[in-house]
Design a protein around this motif. Structure first.
Motif, PDB file in Angstrom:
ATOM      1  N   ILE A   1       9.989  26.087  27.319  1.00  0.00           N
ATOM      2  CA  ILE A   1      10.976  25.948  26.060  1.00  0.00           C
ATOM      3  C   ILE A   1      11.567  24.661  26.098  1.00  0.00           C
ATOM      4  N   LYS A   2      12.134  24.346  27.221  1.00  0.00           N
ATOM      5  CA  LYS A   2      12.933  22.813  27.082  1.00  0.00           C
ATOM      6  C   LYS A   2      12.108  21.759  26.773  1.00  0.00           C
ATOM      7  N   ASN A   3      10.966  21.693  27.454  1.00  0.00           N
ATOM      8  CA  ASN A   3       9.943  20.910  26.942  1.00  0.00           C
ATOM      9  C   ASN A   3       9.295  20.700  25.365  1.00  0.00           C
ATOM     10  N   CYS A   4       9.856  21.775  24.598  1.00  0.00           N
ATOM     11  CA  CYS A   4       9.418  21.658  23.386  1.00  0.00           C
ATOM     12  C   CYS A   4      11.071  21.469  22.572  1.00  0.00           C
ATOM     13  N   LEU A   5      11.864  20.551  23.074  1.00  0.00           N
ATOM     14  CA  LEU A   5      13.174  20.373  22.589  1.00  0.00           C
ATOM     15  C   LEU A   5      13.238  19.950  21.145  1.00  0.00           C
ATOM     16  N   ASP A   6      12.051  19.251  20.746  1.00  0.00           N
ATOM     17  CA  ASP A   6      12.268  18.793  19.271  1.00  0.00           C
ATOM     18  C   ASP A   6      12.335  19.940  18.269  1.00  0.00           C
ATOM     19  N   ILE A   7      11.890  21.059  18.673  1.00  0.00           N
ATOM     20  CA  ILE A   7      11.960  22.102  17.699  1.00  0.00           C
ATOM     21  C   ILE A   7      13.520  22.533  17.405  1.00  0.00           C
TER      22      ILE A   7
ATOM     23  N   LYS B   1       1.341  27.175  20.527  1.00  0.00           N
ATOM     24  CA  LYS B   1       0.260  27.199  21.202  1.00  0.00           C
ATOM     25  C   LYS B   1       0.940  26.709  22.951  1.00  0.00           C
ATOM     26  N   ALA B   2       1.519  25.696  22.995  1.00  0.00           N
ATOM     27  CA  ALA B   2       1.953  24.920  23.994  1.00  0.00           C
ATOM     28  C   ALA B   2       2.999  25.889  24.986  1.00  0.00           C
TER      29      ALA B   2
ATOM     30  N   ILE C   1      12.309  33.169  39.280  1.00  0.00           N
ATOM     31  CA  ILE C   1      11.192  31.864  39.147  1.00  0.00           C
ATOM     32  C   ILE C   1      10.399  31.799  38.056  1.00  0.00           C
ATOM     33  N   GLN C   2       9.900  32.968  37.689  1.00  0.00           N
ATOM     34  CA  GLN C   2       9.162  33.142  36.300  1.00  0.00           C
ATOM     35  C   GLN C   2       9.942  32.768  35.106  1.00  0.00           C
ATOM     36  N   GLU C   3      11.081  33.336  35.112  1.00  0.00           N
ATOM     37  CA  GLU C   3      11.734  33.212  33.921  1.00  0.00           C
ATOM     38  C   GLU C   3      12.337  31.566  33.857  1.00  0.00           C
ATOM     39  N   THR C   4      12.802  31.167  35.034  1.00  0.00           N
ATOM     40  CA  THR C   4      13.119  29.821  35.043  1.00  0.00           C
ATOM     41  C   THR C   4      11.848  28.771  34.483  1.00  0.00           C
ATOM     42  N   SER C   5      10.794  29.084  34.994  1.00  0.00           N
ATOM     43  CA  SER C   5       9.429  28.526  34.644  1.00  0.00           C
ATOM     44  C   SER C   5       9.355  28.476  32.896  1.00  0.00           C
TER      45      SER C   5
END
Length: 134
Positions: free
Chosen positions: A52-58, A110-111, A43-47
């Motif tokens: 990381i997925k929320n920073c897709l623009d990178i 930071k995010a 669960i922690q790894e999925t979180s």
């Protein structure tokens, strides 16, 4: 970022690099390409992966990925670094990156590193401001 790995990383041309991970990757390229694994994410790894997925623009700009991954590496190994010191260290390690990429990379780092309870409205506003620049 909290996922326990048996690999050690060092700063390298395009971000943190692990020789052992690269060797394992190439030795198992068929399995990696087929996404063939018996490993089940916790669960922690999925979180963490969701962060990381929320920073897709990178992923859209390799220079941002390089800046963000290097900033994460530097911050994890030197948590006391201020943003200014982190910028200077990133500039020394990655002189080919633009100042804009460095700043956005630090903001993305930071995010990625901050726990949700530490994301104040001020930090959320800073992230949104930098997201609108790129």
């Amino acid at each position: 970022m909290g996922i326990k790995l048996t690999y050690s990383f060092t700063p390298y041309v395009a971000g943190p690099y692990s020789t052992d991970l690269a060797c394992d990757y190439y030795a198992n390229a068929d399995k990696v390409e087929a996404l063939n694994s018996n490993y089940k994410l916790t669960i922690q790894e999925t979180s963490i992966l969701d962060k990381i997925k929320n920073c897709l623009d990178i992923y859209e700009r390799m220079t941002l990925m390089e800046a963000a991954s290097t900033a994460v590496y530097l911050k994890q190994h030197n948590p006391q670094l201020s943003d200014d010191d982190l910028f200077v260290a990133l500039k020394q390690l990655k002189p080919h990156l633009t100042d804009s990429d460095r700043i956005v990379g630090i903001t993305k780092a930071k995010a990625l590193l901050f726990e949700p309870e530490y994301l104040t409205d001020e930090i959320k506003q800073e992230l949104a401001t930098w997201d609108n620049i790129t």
